[in-house]
Motif scaffolding. Structure first.
Motif, mmCIF file in Angstrom:
data_model
loop_
_atom_site.group_PDB
_atom_site.id
_atom_site.type_symbol
_atom_site.label_atom_id
_atom_site.label_comp_id
_atom_site.label_asym_id
_atom_site.label_seq_id
_atom_site.Cartn_x
_atom_site.Cartn_y
_atom_site.Cartn_z
ATOM 1 N N LEU A 120 52.491 -12.033 5.359
ATOM 2 C CA LEU A 120 51.348 -12.936 5.204
ATOM 3 C C LEU A 120 50.096 -12.157 4.797
ATOM 4 O O LEU A 120 49.310 -12.615 3.968
ATOM 5 C CB LEU A 120 51.095 -13.699 6.504
ATOM 6 C CG LEU A 120 52.036 -14.872 6.794
ATOM 7 C CD1 LEU A 120 51.708 -15.470 8.167
ATOM 8 C CD2 LEU A 120 51.917 -15.933 5.734
ATOM 9 N N ILE A 121 49.928 -10.994 5.374
ATOM 10 C CA ILE A 121 48.768 -10.162 5.002
ATOM 11 C C ILE A 121 48.890 -9.741 3.556
ATOM 12 O O ILE A 121 47.928 -9.814 2.793
ATOM 13 C CB ILE A 121 48.633 -8.959 5.951
ATOM 14 C CG1 ILE A 121 48.220 -9.452 7.351
ATOM 15 C CG2 ILE A 121 47.611 -7.967 5.430
ATOM 16 C CD1 ILE A 121 48.174 -8.371 8.412
ATOM 17 N N ASP A 122 50.096 -9.313 3.153
ATOM 18 C CA ASP A 122 50.304 -8.914 1.751
ATOM 19 C C ASP A 122 50.057 -10.097 0.823
ATOM 20 O O ASP A 122 49.460 -9.965 -0.247
ATOM 21 C CB ASP A 122 51.725 -8.378 1.561
ATOM 22 C CG ASP A 122 51.921 -7.030 2.228
ATOM 23 O OD1 ASP A 122 50.882 -6.354 2.497
ATOM 24 O OD2 ASP A 122 53.074 -6.634 2.468
ATOM 25 N N GLN A 123 50.496 -11.277 1.243
ATOM 26 C CA GLN A 123 50.301 -12.475 0.438
ATOM 27 C C GLN A 123 48.811 -12.799 0.350
ATOM 28 O O GLN A 123 48.304 -13.182 -0.697
ATOM 29 C CB GLN A 123 51.071 -13.645 1.062
ATOM 30 C CG GLN A 123 50.995 -14.891 0.227
ATOM 31 C CD GLN A 123 51.753 -16.044 0.888
ATOM 32 O OE1 GLN A 123 52.278 -15.919 1.995
ATOM 33 N NE2 GLN A 123 51.788 -17.158 0.187
ATOM 34 N N SER A 124 48.082 -12.650 1.446
ATOM 35 C CA SER A 124 46.635 -12.903 1.449
ATOM 36 C C SER A 124 45.910 -11.930 0.526
ATOM 37 O O SER A 124 44.978 -12.303 -0.199
ATOM 38 C CB SER A 124 46.075 -12.775 2.869
ATOM 39 O OG SER A 124 46.586 -13.785 3.687
ATOM 40 N N VAL A 125 46.347 -10.658 0.545
ATOM 41 C CA VAL A 125 45.721 -9.663 -0.342
ATOM 42 C C VAL A 125 46.010 -10.020 -1.788
ATOM 43 O O VAL A 125 45.141 -9.930 -2.664
ATOM 44 C CB VAL A 125 46.211 -8.249 0.029
ATOM 45 C CG1 VAL A 125 45.774 -7.233 -1.029
ATOM 46 C CG2 VAL A 125 45.702 -7.855 1.400
#
Length: 162
Positions: free
Chosen positions: A149-154
């Protein structure tokens, strides 16, 4: 000598002697009058010569003044031209400096706007990352799911920034 016995001869001789004696003072007076007239003419000629010399002197003086006035006028004209050129150069330099100053101010405003936009984008990115982290923490997801999710947000952040 009959000629000397004739009374008419003695009258003629006496008349000639009288005329010679009487003509002397008349001739002297006539000579004096002619000498006086000659002196008067010489005096008038000398006066005329003096006046002529004075007129020539005045003419030369006026011609000198005229030449000086023309020279002064040329100097004034040259000075005025040089002053006009100096003022033109100063004005051009002043205008150029003002244009450079305004260009620099515009560039500073642009740079300031860019830095403000970059700061806003960073703030949004931080906000999005914080929101993503909050979502990950709130949902109680496992570590691998939170990382994705963090990678997707970035990734969304990069897409939203461009």
């Amino acid at each position: 000598m009959e000629i000397f016995q004739d009374p008419e001869t003695w009258v003629a001789i006496a008349t000639v002697i009288f005329l010679v004696l009487a003509a002397r003072p008349v001739l002297r007076a006539l000579n004096k009058m002619l000498d006086d007239r000659s002196a008067k003419i010489r005096s008038e000629l000398a006066e005329a010569e003096r006046l002529r010399a004075e007129a020539e002197k005045l003419l030369a003086d006026y011609q000198r003044r005229q030449r000086q006035a023309l020279k002064d006028a040329e100097e004034i004209l040259a000075h005025a031209k040089s002053e006009a050129e100096r003022i033109r150069k100063e004005s051009a330099a002043t205008i150029e400096a003002a244009l450079k100053r305004r260009e620099r101010q515009a560039m500073e405003k642009i740079a300031q706007a860019e830095s403000q936009a970059v700061a806003e984008v960073r703030n949004q990115a931080v906000n999005l990352a914080v929101q993503g982290a909050q979502k990950a923490l709130a949902s109680g997801l496992d570590q691998s799911r939170a990382s994705s999710l963090i990678d997707q947000s970035v990734a969304d952040l990069e897409r939203r920034l461009h």
